[in-house]
Design a protein around this motif. Structure first.
Motif, mmCIF file in Angstrom:
data_model
loop_
_atom_site.group_PDB
_atom_site.id
_atom_site.type_symbol
_atom_site.label_atom_id
_atom_site.label_comp_id
_atom_site.label_asym_id
_atom_site.label_seq_id
_atom_site.Cartn_x
_atom_site.Cartn_y
_atom_site.Cartn_z
ATOM 1 N N ILE A 48 9.163 -22.386 8.825
ATOM 2 C CA ILE A 48 8.823 -20.978 8.715
ATOM 3 C C ILE A 48 8.968 -20.345 10.095
ATOM 4 O O ILE A 48 8.396 -20.831 11.072
ATOM 5 C CB ILE A 48 7.393 -20.786 8.191
ATOM 6 C CG1 ILE A 48 7.260 -21.410 6.797
ATOM 7 C CG2 ILE A 48 7.015 -19.303 8.170
ATOM 8 C CD1 ILE A 48 5.856 -21.413 6.239
ATOM 9 N N ILE A 49 9.748 -19.291 10.152
ATOM 10 C CA ILE A 49 9.905 -18.515 11.374
ATOM 11 C C ILE A 49 9.307 -17.150 11.087
ATOM 12 O O ILE A 49 9.679 -16.486 10.119
ATOM 13 C CB ILE A 49 11.386 -18.392 11.768
ATOM 14 C CG1 ILE A 49 11.970 -19.784 11.960
ATOM 15 C CG2 ILE A 49 11.536 -17.537 13.022
ATOM 16 C CD1 ILE A 49 13.474 -19.810 12.034
ATOM 17 N N THR A 50 8.357 -16.752 11.917
ATOM 18 C CA THR A 50 7.659 -15.502 11.676
ATOM 19 C C THR A 50 7.153 -14.926 12.991
ATOM 20 O O THR A 50 7.300 -15.550 14.051
ATOM 21 C CB THR A 50 6.503 -15.709 10.659
ATOM 22 O OG1 THR A 50 5.984 -14.447 10.271
ATOM 23 C CG2 THR A 50 5.414 -16.595 11.199
ATOM 24 N N ILE A 51 6.569 -13.761 12.922
ATOM 25 C CA ILE A 51 5.971 -13.123 14.090
ATOM 26 C C ILE A 51 4.742 -13.937 14.496
ATOM 27 O O ILE A 51 3.942 -14.334 13.655
ATOM 28 C CB ILE A 51 5.548 -11.669 13.760
ATOM 29 C CG1 ILE A 51 6.721 -10.859 13.217
ATOM 30 C CG2 ILE A 51 4.914 -11.006 14.967
ATOM 31 C CD1 ILE A 51 7.894 -10.719 14.127
ATOM 32 N N ASP A 52 4.594 -14.175 15.795
ATOM 33 C CA ASP A 52 3.436 -14.920 16.293
ATOM 34 C C ASP A 52 2.280 -13.944 16.500
ATOM 35 O O ASP A 52 2.236 -13.219 17.485
ATOM 36 C CB ASP A 52 3.772 -15.631 17.595
ATOM 37 C CG ASP A 52 2.689 -16.607 18.017
ATOM 38 O OD1 ASP A 52 1.628 -16.663 17.352
ATOM 39 O OD2 ASP A 52 2.900 -17.327 19.007
ATOM 40 N N ASN A 53 1.368 -13.939 15.545
ATOM 41 C CA ASN A 53 0.198 -13.058 15.648
ATOM 42 C C ASN A 53 -1.041 -13.826 16.098
ATOM 43 O O ASN A 53 -2.154 -13.327 16.011
ATOM 44 C CB ASN A 53 -0.067 -12.357 14.312
ATOM 45 C CG ASN A 53 -0.312 -13.344 13.182
ATOM 46 O OD1 ASN A 53 -0.541 -14.531 13.411
ATOM 47 N ND2 ASN A 53 -0.260 -12.849 11.962
ATOM 48 N N ASN A 54 -0.834 -15.056 16.572
ATOM 49 C CA ASN A 54 -1.921 -15.920 17.057
ATOM 50 C C ASN A 54 -3.002 -16.155 16.009
ATOM 51 O O ASN A 54 -4.145 -16.424 16.337
ATOM 52 C CB ASN A 54 -2.539 -15.350 18.342
ATOM 53 C CG ASN A 54 -1.561 -15.379 19.489
ATOM 54 O OD1 ASN A 54 -0.936 -16.401 19.746
ATOM 55 N ND2 ASN A 54 -1.405 -14.258 20.158
ATOM 56 N N GLN A 55 -2.629 -16.069 14.729
ATOM 57 C CA GLN A 55 -3.569 -16.286 13.635
ATOM 58 C C GLN A 55 -3.237 -17.557 12.846
ATOM 59 O O GLN A 55 -3.786 -17.781 11.781
ATOM 60 C CB GLN A 55 -3.545 -15.087 12.675
ATOM 61 C CG GLN A 55 -3.876 -13.758 13.326
ATOM 62 C CD GLN A 55 -5.347 -13.668 13.703
ATOM 63 O OE1 GLN A 55 -6.211 -14.156 13.001
ATOM 64 N NE2 GLN A 55 -5.616 -13.054 14.841
ATOM 65 N N LEU A 56 -2.311 -18.369 13.357
ATOM 66 C CA LEU A 56 -1.893 -19.554 12.613
ATOM 67 C C LEU A 56 -2.963 -20.638 12.664
ATOM 68 O O LEU A 56 -3.630 -20.804 13.689
ATOM 69 C CB LEU A 56 -0.595 -20.109 13.203
ATOM 70 C CG LEU A 56 0.597 -19.163 13.206
ATOM 71 C CD1 LEU A 56 1.766 -19.811 13.904
ATOM 72 C CD2 LEU A 56 0.963 -18.766 11.805
ATOM 73 N N PRO A 57 -3.097 -21.379 11.580
ATOM 74 C CA PRO A 57 -4.027 -22.513 11.607
ATOM 75 C C PRO A 57 -3.631 -23.501 12.713
ATOM 76 O O PRO A 57 -2.452 -23.754 12.951
ATOM 77 C CB PRO A 57 -3.852 -23.147 10.221
ATOM 78 C CG PRO A 57 -3.273 -22.058 9.367
ATOM 79 C CD PRO A 57 -2.451 -21.214 10.283
ATOM 80 N N LYS A 58 -4.615 -24.025 13.406
ATOM 81 C CA LYS A 58 -4.373 -24.897 14.559
ATOM 82 C C LYS A 58 -3.646 -26.194 14.198
ATOM 83 O O LYS A 58 -2.988 -26.795 15.040
ATOM 84 C CB LYS A 58 -5.687 -25.199 15.262
ATOM 85 C CG LYS A 58 -6.298 -23.958 15.887
ATOM 86 C CD LYS A 58 -7.417 -24.305 16.816
ATOM 87 C CE LYS A 58 -8.144 -23.133 17.389
ATOM 88 N NZ LYS A 58 -7.447 -21.924 17.645
ATOM 89 N N GLU A 59 -3.768 -26.625 12.951
ATOM 90 C CA GLU A 59 -3.146 -27.894 12.554
ATOM 91 C C GLU A 59 -1.650 -27.778 12.272
ATOM 92 O O GLU A 59 -0.971 -28.784 12.055
ATOM 93 C CB GLU A 59 -3.858 -28.491 11.335
ATOM 94 C CG GLU A 59 -3.678 -27.713 10.038
ATOM 95 C CD GLU A 59 -4.687 -26.588 9.833
ATOM 96 O OE1 GLU A 59 -4.675 -26.010 8.735
ATOM 97 O OE2 GLU A 59 -5.470 -26.277 10.748
#
Length: 131
Positions: A48-59
């Motif tokens: 998955i390539i997407t905008i990095d909104n710093n909301q991704l799960p840490k795992e």
């Protein structure tokens, strides 16, 4: 041999992230929280390539700090040399890339630490960069 295409590229302002999930993973809702997402599933992975909104799960396994050039199209499917006109100069400058194609156009991502080099090289090869 045909002359390389001279293109106009738009530098998208967002920061991008490239994520790798298990091929058995379902599509996560966080992938759709922005104006851009590219999803590729193979037997080996779900990318998955997407905008990095710093909301991704840490795992989630991710590569951060990518910038994206949009090759201004659309390009007909029988038109050749579109990507090579961008990728060859970047390869000669030792700038690593990740390329994505859609129905209408192509996108080329570079790490942000290589962004200025990429812009300079592309301009030196006749391309126009709209930032």
């Amino acid at each position: 041999m045909a002359k390389p295409a001279i293109l106009t590229l738009e530098l998208l302002q967002e920061n991008f992230v490239i994520c790798r999930l298990s091929p058995s993973s379902s599509l996560p809702s966080w992938a759709f929280n922005g104006p851009f997402v590219s999803i590729t599933k193979t037997n080996d992975e779900l990318s998955i390539i997407t905008i990095d909104n710093n909301q991704l799960p840490k795992e989630i396994q991710c590569e951060r700090n990518w910038k994206c050039f949009k090759l201004i199209g659309p390009f007909p499917f029988d038109m050749t040399g579109i990507l090579t006109s961008v990728l060859n100069p970047l390869a000669k400058a030792e700038v690593g890339i990740l390329a994505i194609s859609t129905f209408d156009t192509d996108y080329v991502l570079v790490k942000d630490i290589n962004l200025q080099t990429a812009i300079d090289v592309l301009k030196q090869n006749g391309h126009t960069i709209n930032a």
